[in-house]
Design an enzyme around this catalytic site. Structure first.
Site, PDB file in Angstrom:
ATOM      1  N   TRP A   1       6.017  -0.681  -2.170  1.00 32.77           N
ATOM      2  CA  TRP A   1       4.864  -0.781  -1.282  1.00 32.77           C
ATOM      3  C   TRP A   1       5.325  -1.065   0.167  1.00 32.77           C
ATOM      4  CZ3 TRP A   1       3.151  -4.850   1.781  1.00 32.77           C
ATOM      5  CH2 TRP A   1       1.907  -4.670   2.380  1.00 32.77           C
ATOM      6  N   HIS A   2       6.373  -1.881   0.296  1.00 31.06           N
ATOM      7  CA  HIS A   2       6.828  -2.243   1.640  1.00 31.06           C
ATOM      8  C   HIS A   2       7.420  -1.053   2.386  1.00 31.06           C
ATOM      9  CE1 HIS A   2       6.307  -6.447   0.442  1.00 31.06           C
ATOM     10  NE2 HIS A   2       6.245  -6.675   1.729  1.00 31.06           N
ATOM     11  N   GLY A   3       7.969  -0.113   1.675  1.00 34.68           N
ATOM     12  CA  GLY A   3       8.524   1.038   2.390  1.00 34.68           C
ATOM     13  C   GLY A   3       9.214   2.014   1.463  1.00 34.68           C
TER      14      GLY A   3
END
Lengths: 471, 304
Positions: free
Chosen positions: A323-325
């Site tokens: 989700w963060h990247g």
């Protein structure tokens, strides 16, 4: 809206005054006004992005309305979730997936390349998509009634204080507030909002952006610096990302309070955590509870065989990393957090049952582990992260630490020191013991003025973007 | 609501009072600082009447022995170098200096990143904030970052990141400069030597990144030279890499009939550890040697 920008300082007083100028009995108008402001501010980034926001809003709203009516709610939910996730996938992950596929094909001698859209990611897409999906799941599970009022729901998804980088709000707590905008002005809440804005601004411009000058210099070209310097930069990155994101979250919550809304707390002094599990109860709380409620628990949570619950933790943190990247560095970062929590579970070390000394040791170990994992989070590639770690542990390098000159170091130490003292007092004695919350008005006002003076004298005013706005 | 707005108004009034009070005190101390960087700046802008001035970044401060220049050429000299600064600062300073004084010669030490290459120019406004009252300075702020106009309404902000310098230079002035020259008496710190291949790669990209504003400021400065000769100098680096980013400055100097001295490939300095304390800065020995070389060139080309 970037809270540390001049635009915000100029615009927000008007937004605030106009909101409260609308008589309380015209609550609906207040809602429409906030929706208009939210979209106008969002359009500032790039008008086309608003279409993505509107699309995700419409899809989840419609799906939620139809879910209770259909004979196949699961299928409809799957369709709604897929449609809502499509923009996120196209803008954020297509490039990453395409690269992984082309690498796999290259191994068998095939050439394939797909250009992604990761250069044009709509602002806050990860946050508003999660917020909308959470609502959809709540409706599906019967925890939340489907919202018939499209405008209220659109405001819930696009509410400007939290669209850039959260906190990720939950429908059961925020939607009723957004629909009840006919409440009278609450001066206590507004004052608390201003306090949050002030300290949030301090954390961002005085601490985070000041520390960033050092961190970016060193980690941006780590090959030119010693292992000790890389270690110092890594430790300072822990400070930077905390003060940046917690500062942002405080300001977002402050803006919400000024308008009369309670947004969830996102941070609770995370570096005082006694374990990684405890860390996630204090860090980015709105994301960790979202992951717990919508990934971990649906997977079975801990009410299943031990091995299965360990697997659930790993999957949850893998999702958190992705989700963060769209980068292997985030995958490793997520897995590191997942694995460490599995180990803590196995050893029964999630809580601290020791005295103050044991607590201090566990806090220090947790902080060092989290800092280690942040290296993967910060560096652009896995090899860069590994190189930084190798340099830190390379005993053949000189044991000197780069200091950027008296001025920069002095301001950095002053800023970090003040934040550490504030958090330590808050952790040990509670927030109420801090001068900001003193019972004596004189003490409170002097502390506000002192923080304001420090912001003006020591802040870095380059309107730098918040780190989490990139996610 | 009314009560809240009244309290907020009172708080803002107090904040304003504090801003004016502390800001005025810092302004007074800054203008009366006798030593350190602020004393150096006050001397340059208000007192200095020297014949030869040296402009440039840290490479100017550490490379040009002003006393040696003065002794050799029989003219007074002052080194106006300022750490990490370039044309953004000197364009404004030149306008302020030439209102009361016209030096005979300006030696301008060129640093591509600060004098010609594209970059965030607002980072170079720091030392000018204290002189915001000056029209030339204000115009420069407008051109570089119009939003600064609003930030400068705060007197405290004018001393942002510098207030401790103001206090130190006023309360405990240090006189460690020799006519602006600050020698570094140290051997080469090999840790500060960057990877040459990486450096060469990054330098080769610089050609395309000329900052039109910096170039215009340089042109402005030369246009307003009137009786002052300019000599641009690109002093030696340990690496010996010529940054082609400076080529527009070289062209500009030649077009205006001014001298451009390039020492970057001078075999006397390249990879000679004894002259440097890091890859880009000469130590005391290197500075004296280099200053003599510059004097020799000036004598040869200008009959000083």
């Amino acid at each position: 809206m970037i809270y540390n920008s001049l635009n915000f300082i100029v615009l927000f007083p008007f937004v605030f005054l106009l909101f409260h100028a609308i008589p309380a009995q015209f609550g609906r108008m207040r809602g429409v006004y906030l929706l208009l402001v939210s979209y106008l501010l969002y359009i500032q980034w790039r008008p086309a992005y608003a279409l993505v926001l509107l699309g995700v809003t419409a899809v989840t709203w419609l799906t939620a309305l139809l879910v209770p009516l259909t004979r196949h709610p699961k299928r409809l939910l799957a369709l709604g979730v897929t449609l809502a996730l499509l923009p996120l996938f196209f803008f954020k992950y297509l490039d990453f997936a395409g690269e992984a596929v082309s690498r796999a094909l290259a191994m068998i001698g095939l050439q394939f390349h797909l250009n992604g859209l990761n250069w044009a990611i709509p602002v806050g897409i990860s946050f508003f998509t999660l917020q909308a999906l959470g609502y959809l799941w709540d409706v599906y599970c019967g925890r939340q009634e489907a919202e018939h009022d499209f405008l209220a729901y659109a405001l819930f998804v696009s509410f400007f204080p939290c669209i850039l980088a959260g906190p990720i709000c939950r429908a059961p707590s925020l939607l009723p507030q957004l629909k009840e905008t006919c409440r009278p002005f609450d001066p206590g809440k507004a004052t608390e909002g201003l306090r949050m804005l002030l300290w949030g601004m301090f954390m961002k411009v005085v601490v985070a952006d000041r520390v960033a000058l050092y961190v970016d210099t060193v980690l941006g070209s780590y090959v030119n610096y010693t292992g000790m310097t890389c270690l110092a930069a890594s430790l300072l990155y822990s400070v930077q990302i905390y003060s940046d994101f917690a500062g942002y979250s405080l300001m977002a919550a402050g803006v919400g309070r000024l308008l009369g809304f309670d947004l969830p707390d996102n941070f609770r002094r995370p570096y005082f955590a006694v374990s990684v599990t405890d860390f996630w109860r204090r860090w980015h709380i709105s994301l960790s509870t979202w992951l717990k409620d919508y990934i971990y628990i649906p997977l079975g949570g801990n009410r299943c065989p031990k091995l299965r619950s360990y697997w659930n933790v790993l999957v949850t943190f893998l999702v958190s990393g992705i989700w963060h990247g769209a980068n292997w560095t985030f995958v490793v970062w997520g897995l590191l957090h997942g694995i460490s929590q599995v180990i803590e579970k196995m050893m029964g070390q999630q809580k601290c049952n020791y005295g103050w000394l044991g607590r201090s040791v566990k806090t220090a170990i947790t902080f060092l582990f989290v800092t280690f994992a942040w290296i993967f989070f910060r560096m652009p590639t896995l090899s860069d992260a590994c190189n930084v770690i190798t340099r830190i542990f390379d005993t053949s390098l000189q044991k000197t630490i780069y200091s950027p000159g008296g001025t920069a170091t002095l301001y950095m130490l002053l800023a970090v020191g003040l934040m550490v003292v504030k958090d330590t007092v808050g952790e040990a004695f509670g927030e109420k013991r801090l001068p900001f919350h003193s019972g004596r008005r004189m003490v409170r006002w002097i502390s506000y003025l002192a923080v304001l003076v420090l912001i003006l004298l020591c802040g870095v005013f380059s309107s730098d973007q918040f780190i989490y706005a990139n996610f | 609501m009314k009560g809240f707005l009244l309290r907020l108004g009172l708080f803002l009034a107090l904040a304003l009072l504090m801003d004016r009070g502390i800001g005025s005190a810092l302004s007074y101390m800054s203008k009366h600082a006798a030593g350190g960087y602020l004393g150096h700046q006050n001397y340059i802008l208000n007192i200095m009447m020297d014949d030869i001035l040296v402009f440039g970044s840290s490479r100017a401060i550490h490379h040009y022995n002003a006393a040696l220049i003065a002794d050799s050429l029989g003219l007074s000299c002052y080194n106006c170098g300022q750490d990490g600064e370039g044309i953004i600062l000197y364009h404004a300073w030149w306008k302020m200096i030439r209102r009361r004084h016209r030096p005979r010669l300006v030696i301008y030490e060129v640093t591509p990143a600060y004098d010609i290459l594209w970059g965030d120019n607002s980072k170079h406004l720091g030392w000018l904030k204290g002189s915001y009252g000056d029209e030339a300075v204000r115009r420069e702020f407008e051109e570089i970052d119009p939003s600064e106009r609003y930030k400068m309404l705060s007197l405290l902000y004018r001393y942002n990141s510098r207030f401790h310098q103001v206090l130190l230079d006023y309360l405990h002035p240090v006189h460690n400069m020799d006519r602006g020259f600050l020698p570094v008496n140290s051997g080469l710190d090999t840790l500060r030597i960057k990877d040459e291949r990486q450096l060469e790669e990054s330098v080769s990209k610089n050609e395309m990144q000329t900052d039109s504003l910096k170039l215009r400021y340089l042109e402005d400065m030369l246009r307003e030279a009137e009786g002052t000769r300019f000599v641009f100098v690109y002093s030696p680096t340990w690496y010996g890499i010529h940054d082609s980013g400076v080529d527009p400055i070289m062209d500009l100097a030649h077009r205006n009939g001014f001298l451009f001295l390039d020492f970057t490939d001078s075999a006397k300095y390249v990879h000679h550890d004894e002259f440097f304390y890091d890859g880009s800065h000469l130590n005391t020995r290197g500075a004296d040697e280099f200053t003599r070389d510059v004097i020799r060139e000036l004598r040869m080309q200008n009959n000083y």
